[in-house]
Design a protein around this motif. Structure first.
Motif, PDB file in Angstrom:
ATOM      1  N   HIS B 321       0.706  -1.641   0.480  1.00 25.08           N
ATOM      2  CA  HIS B 321       0.229  -0.127  -0.103  1.00 25.08           C
ATOM      3  C   HIS B 321       0.587   1.768   0.192  1.00 25.08           C
ATOM      4  CE1 HIS B 321      -3.578  -2.323   1.130  1.00 25.08           C
ATOM      5  NE2 HIS B 321      -3.867  -2.292   0.212  1.00 25.08           N
ATOM      6  N   ALA B 322       1.938   1.211   0.868  1.00 24.55           N
ATOM      7  CA  ALA B 322       2.944   2.585   0.590  1.00 24.55           C
ATOM      8  C   ALA B 322       3.403   2.312  -0.787  1.00 24.55           C
ATOM      9  CB  ALA B 322       4.285   1.948   1.362  1.00 24.55           C
ATOM     10  N   GLY B 323       3.260   2.120  -1.388  1.00 25.64           N
ATOM     11  CA  GLY B 323       4.102   1.419  -2.789  1.00 25.64           C
ATOM     12  C   GLY B 323       3.184   2.450  -3.842  1.00 25.64           C
ATOM     13  N   ASN B 324       1.460   1.787  -3.597  1.00 31.17           N
ATOM     14  CA  ASN B 324       0.532   2.033  -4.183  1.00 31.17           C
ATOM     15  C   ASN B 324       0.293   3.959  -3.863  1.00 31.17           C
ATOM     16  OD1 ASN B 324      -2.330   3.229  -4.475  1.00 31.17           O
ATOM     17  ND2 ASN B 324      -2.233   1.350  -5.764  1.00 31.17           N
ATOM     18  N   PHE B 325       0.886   4.060  -2.871  1.00 30.21           N
ATOM     19  CA  PHE B 325       0.782   5.700  -2.049  1.00 30.21           C
ATOM     20  C   PHE B 325       1.592   6.514  -2.858  1.00 30.21           C
ATOM     21  CE2 PHE B 325       0.871   9.442   0.341  1.00 30.21           C
ATOM     22  CZ  PHE B 325       0.120   9.736   0.836  1.00 30.21           C
ATOM     23  N   LEU B 326       2.442   5.832  -3.403  1.00 31.65           N
ATOM     24  CA  LEU B 326       3.570   7.258  -3.758  1.00 31.65           C
ATOM     25  C   LEU B 326       3.627   7.017  -5.449  1.00 31.65           C
ATOM     26  CD1 LEU B 326       6.408   8.236  -3.832  1.00 31.65           C
ATOM     27  CD2 LEU B 326       7.418   6.600  -3.282  1.00 31.65           C
ATOM     28  N   TYR B 327       3.222   5.886  -5.818  1.00 27.98           N
ATOM     29  CA  TYR B 327       2.871   5.724  -7.040  1.00 27.98           C
ATOM     30  C   TYR B 327       1.403   6.192  -7.919  1.00 27.98           C
ATOM     31  CZ  TYR B 327       0.935   4.038 -11.434  1.00 27.98           C
ATOM     32  OH  TYR B 327       0.626   3.646 -12.987  1.00 27.98           O
ATOM     33  N   ASN B 328       0.853   6.727  -7.054  1.00 29.19           N
ATOM     34  CA  ASN B 328      -0.330   7.486  -7.471  1.00 29.19           C
ATOM     35  C   ASN B 328      -0.080   9.372  -6.762  1.00 29.19           C
ATOM     36  OD1 ASN B 328      -3.059   5.982  -7.734  1.00 29.19           O
ATOM     37  ND2 ASN B 328      -2.643   5.301  -5.776  1.00 29.19           N
ATOM     38  N   ARG B 329       1.376   9.399  -5.550  1.00 29.65           N
ATOM     39  CA  ARG B 329       1.552  10.371  -6.044  1.00 29.65           C
ATOM     40  C   ARG B 329       2.722  11.170  -6.829  1.00 29.65           C
ATOM     41  NH1 ARG B 329      -1.137   9.259  -2.826  1.00 29.65           N
ATOM     42  NH2 ARG B 329      -2.655  10.635  -4.046  1.00 29.65           N
ATOM     43  N   GLN B 330       3.326  10.528  -7.434  1.00 29.05           N
ATOM     44  CA  GLN B 330       4.286  10.761  -8.107  1.00 29.05           C
ATOM     45  C   GLN B 330       3.069  10.913  -9.787  1.00 29.05           C
ATOM     46  OE1 GLN B 330       6.065   6.822  -8.150  1.00 29.05           O
ATOM     47  NE2 GLN B 330       7.805   7.466  -7.708  1.00 29.05           N
ATOM     48  N   ALA B 331       2.008   9.744  -9.540  1.00 35.07           N
ATOM     49  CA  ALA B 331       1.340  10.356 -10.984  1.00 35.07           C
ATOM     50  C   ALA B 331       0.528  11.551 -10.791  1.00 35.07           C
ATOM     51  CB  ALA B 331       0.535   9.301 -11.658  1.00 35.07           C
ATOM     52  N   GLN B 332       0.387  11.794 -10.104  1.00 33.19           N
ATOM     53  CA  GLN B 332      -0.537  13.219  -9.332  1.00 33.19           C
ATOM     54  C   GLN B 332       0.185  14.312  -9.805  1.00 33.19           C
ATOM     55  OE1 GLN B 332      -1.602  13.885  -4.680  1.00 33.19           O
ATOM     56  NE2 GLN B 332      -3.323  14.893  -5.861  1.00 33.19           N
TER      57      GLN B 332
END
Lengths: 243, 542
Positions: B321-332
């Motif tokens: 989930h931490a990886g997913n959260f970071l991925y989404n912040r990068q995309a955002q």
């Protein structure tokens, strides 16, 4: 109230009373309106009946005038706290852009003095005023110490509430006046700072990426969604904890 | 490479609950559970990160009531006793589950966890958790901010002097605990109204956090939306919450903590075991409480037969989930960069600190994984604090944010609705009366003996009555009577003190009792309510 008293009220006050009682006001003649009001008064109590042993319902039918809708809540029993503080005042607070809460108290002596000026037919009302443009609406109240939630369909920038006695002829004897409050904005400003100008389409994109409109759900709201494993069952704490 | 900035903000708050009149008081468990499941894990996390030289920085509010409780010897003693009982219970569970391998394994995990918790509390922190947080602030990885003195919801306070007092008392309390003034503040419930910032400026505060639409609905259009701060006309920076990153953690549909792998908060042996077995470890009156020993995973929505909790799997899920959260912040941030006019977008992600660990048991692991991934796995996102941002980007748009809060609907309705509206008549009167006292007795001193003590205690009672927690709890189905009782008791204690002070007949026994019960803010100076400039100003916002 007799037909003669209703006739003496004046059309404005009569219309307000009619709406308060749930009578549909169109362009019917005054006599017909009085008849409908009397019929409604024979069947409906002026104030909602509430059994203090049961919690108040979330909302009650509208009982106010004009564009306003108000929900009446009886004073919650507060054990040893006083009901009032022997003062005459009215206070208004904004709950959200179109919703407000007012509480008031009138000393018996002040009420009697005002009643002497206004006459026995005068009714105690909250007069809600749009300070910046002078529009007003009135809600009849009954208790010397009371509280109301009310709703304004149209957002007024600045709101003030007066508590007073409204006579059948439209005269108004002031008992107390609240401070003026500024209602919360319910959308983006149309004003643009030239130094920080933003194109409409860019701003629309930013709004969308910011959660869009209207105001986004708060953490507290999100936390109260029926989420697996997050059903209330334990002591709470701060407002944003899933209690 | 485009880079964006992420400001993590944890809001650590609990109302002041301390009952010396009872040997064991159930609501004190709120603090004890938060210490064991959130505050100590966060201390351990920061300790590991600092020791391993992982670069990071984030912001954390430690509210004055929480600081006062964490510094209270009686509460810390009670916490230690409770933790010792938890260790004893875990040991009994190991024996009781000798033929149930999953539960026995979990009982052993809990025993080890509780022992570790005790070791951190007693030996590493020397019972001084505030000292541990202060150490991280001094190291430069943590920005500790303050809050309203008792978390009073400022937009409904109506009395500017009372609002100012919430700020001034908080700042003095922060100085007492952290040795310097706060640079930022978490406005209670993110409750902002135009004008409150002048009291922040006066107190030397440089920034505060607001809900998203406080920025979006500001007096002029915010050029960069909520992805850059606004500066209020008085010169204080307002940072707006990012909805997307909040939703990923809080949302019912998208939120991580609802994953089936994670520990189920509610399936606690305090509720599951028969009274003969669990009796000594719940409330002495027989009221079942959380013990902290929970054997089950969330498993799935509406699933009755819960699976046993698999700690290893849950921690792996936290990393995922931490990886997913970071991925989404990068995309955002990649998406936002084109709209920011060359400035890196700032995503402000504030959460209740107690979400991490107490409600979401694996939350601290999620945070640690996230911080490590940001530090070592990529370059698109950088952690900052608001102070860092302002140092790097000192020029920002000036505008007045809109009245708002982070409660449901975004305004004041959580703290002003059918169940709690009745409190305001009493709170407003008490605040006005406190100002009256301060003006009638502008310079009471030690030489005045009882008078000074009574004036200071009256101020404490008012502040405690104003805590937004009571109004909030009244809207829920749990512990409502406690919240009603607290409001009533503090108003009544205040009123009696007020009447006795004015009548020159202070009852020392009553005063002593109040001082014994409500010990918060020993440093308080009631003259904060005599601030005339504030008294002369009418409240401009509802």
């Amino acid at each position: 109230m007799q037909a003669r008293e209703l006739e003496q009220m004046g059309l404005v006050a009569l219309t307000a009373l009619a709406k308060e009682l749930g009578v549909v006001v169109t362009d019917q003649p005054q006599e017909a309106l009085i008849a409908e009001v009397r019929a409604r008064m024979d069947t409906a109590p002026m104030t909602p009946v509430h059994d203090p042993a049961t919690p108040p319902p979330a909302s009650l039918p509208p009982v106010s005038a004009g564009n306003n809708k108000a929900e009446l809540f009886p004073l919650r029993p507060t054990a040893d706290l006083p009901q009032g503080y022997d003062t005459t005042q009215v206070v208004v607070m904004a709950q959200k852009p179109h919703h407000f809460y007012a509480y008031w108290e009138v000393r018996e002596v002040d009420l009697q003095a005002a009643r002497a000026k206004a006459g026995d037919l005068a009714r105690m009302v909250l007069r809600i005023e749009a300070v910046d443009r002078g529009d007003t609406v009135e809600i009849q109240v009954h208790d010397r110490i009371g509280e109301w939630f009310f709703h304004l369909e149209e957002r007024w920038d600045a709101v003030r509430v007066q508590l007073g006695l409204l006579g059948p002829d439209g005269s108004f004897v002031l008992l107390a006046e609240s401070a003026t409050i500024t209602t919360p904005a319910d959308g983006p400003s149309h004003r643009v700072d030239p130094e920080w100008a933003v194109r409409d389409e860019t701003f629309a994109s930013i709004l969308a990426l910011s959660g869009g409109m209207p105001a986004a759900a708060g953490s507290a709201q999100m936390a109260h969604l029926p989420w697996q494993g997050w059903v209330p069952s334990s002591p709470g704490g701060s407002a944003n904890r899933p209690v | 490479m485009k880079q964006g900035l992420l400001a993590l903000v944890l809001h650590a708050h609990l109302p002041f609950v301390r009952h010396p009149e009872y040997p064991d008081f159930m609501e004190e468990d709120w603090l004890f559970e938060a210490i064991g499941e959130t505050y100590i894990p966060l201390v351990q996390m920061m300790d590991r990160l600092v020791n391993e030289r992982v670069p990071f920085e984030f912001t954390m509010s430690l509210t004055p009531p929480l600081c006062e409780m964490l510094a209270d010897p009686m509460l810390m003693e009670r916490y230690q006793r409770r933790l010792a009982r938890s260790i004893e219970l875990a040991e009994k569970e190991i024996v009781r589950n000798v033929n149930a391998p999953e539960q026995r394994g979990l009982a052993e995990y809990y025993r080890a966890r509780f022992v570790e918790e005790m070791q951190v509390f007693e030996q590493v922190c020397q019972r001084n958790l505030l000292g541990a947080f202060r150490r991280f602030q001094d190291t430069g990885v943590l920005e500790i901010i303050t809050c309203g003195a008792t978390h009073g919801f400022l937009p409904l306070m109506q009395n500017e002097t009372a609002v100012r007092a919430q700020i001034q008392v908080a700042v003095k309390n922060y100085e007492k605990h952290f040795g310097r003034g706060p640079r930022g503040i978490w406005l209670p419930e993110c409750g902002y109204y135009p004008g409150v910032d002048r009291w922040l400026k006066e107190a030397g505060i440089q920034f505060f956090l607001v809900e998203t639409h406080a920025i979006l609905h500001a007096s002029t259009r915010p050029q960069r939306g909520a992805f850059a701060p606004l500066i209020t006309p008085t010169g204080v920076a307002a940072f707006g919450r990012d909805v997307e990153s909040s939703r990923q953690v809080w949302s019912a549909d998208e939120g991580y903590p609802g994953d089936g792998c994670y520990r189920d908060f509610y399936r606690d042996i305090g509720f599951d075991l028969d009274l003969d077995t669990i009796g000594p470890y719940i409330h002495p009156d027989g009221i079942r409480v959380h013990t902290g020993i929970k054997y089950h995973a969330i498993t799935g929505k509406g699933v009755e037969h819960k699976q046993y909790y698999d700690r290893t799997r849950a921690v792996e899920k936290a990393a995922e989930h931490a990886g997913n959260f970071l991925y989404n912040r990068q995309a955002q941030m990649d998406h936002l960069s084109d709209l920011m006019g060359g400035r890196p977008p700032l995503v402000v992600a504030p959460y209740d600190a107690e979400l991490f660990g107490h409600w979401w048991y694996e939350g601290p692991q999620f945070l640690e994984f996230l911080i490590r991934k940001i530090a070592f796995d990529q370059e698109a996102v950088r952690l900052v604090t608001p102070i860092t941002y302002l140092a790097e980007h000192p020029v920002n748009q000036v505008a007045t944010p809109a009245l708002s809060s982070w409660g449901a609907g975004g305004y004041s309705e959580y703290w002003l609705e059918g169940s709690n509206a009745w409190i305001y008549r009493h709170l407003h009167m008490a605040a006005d009366r406190m100002c009256e006292l301060a003006q009638r007795f502008p310079d009471a001193s030690e030489a005045d003996g009882l008078l000074l003590r009574a004036l200071n205690q009256a101020a404490r009672e008012l502040l405690l009555a104003q805590s937004s927690d009571w109004a909030f709890i009244m809207t829920t189905d749990t512990t409502v009577e406690y919240a009603v009782g607290r409001t009533r008791n503090h108003v009544m204690r205040f009123t009696r003190l007020y009447e006795e002070i004015l009548g020159n007949r202070i009852d020392e026994a009553h005063l002593k009792e109040c001082e014994w019960l409500d010990t918060i803010f020993q440093e308080i100076d009631y003259t904060v309510y005599g601030h005339r400039a504030a008294n002369d100003q009418a409240m401009q916002a509802g």
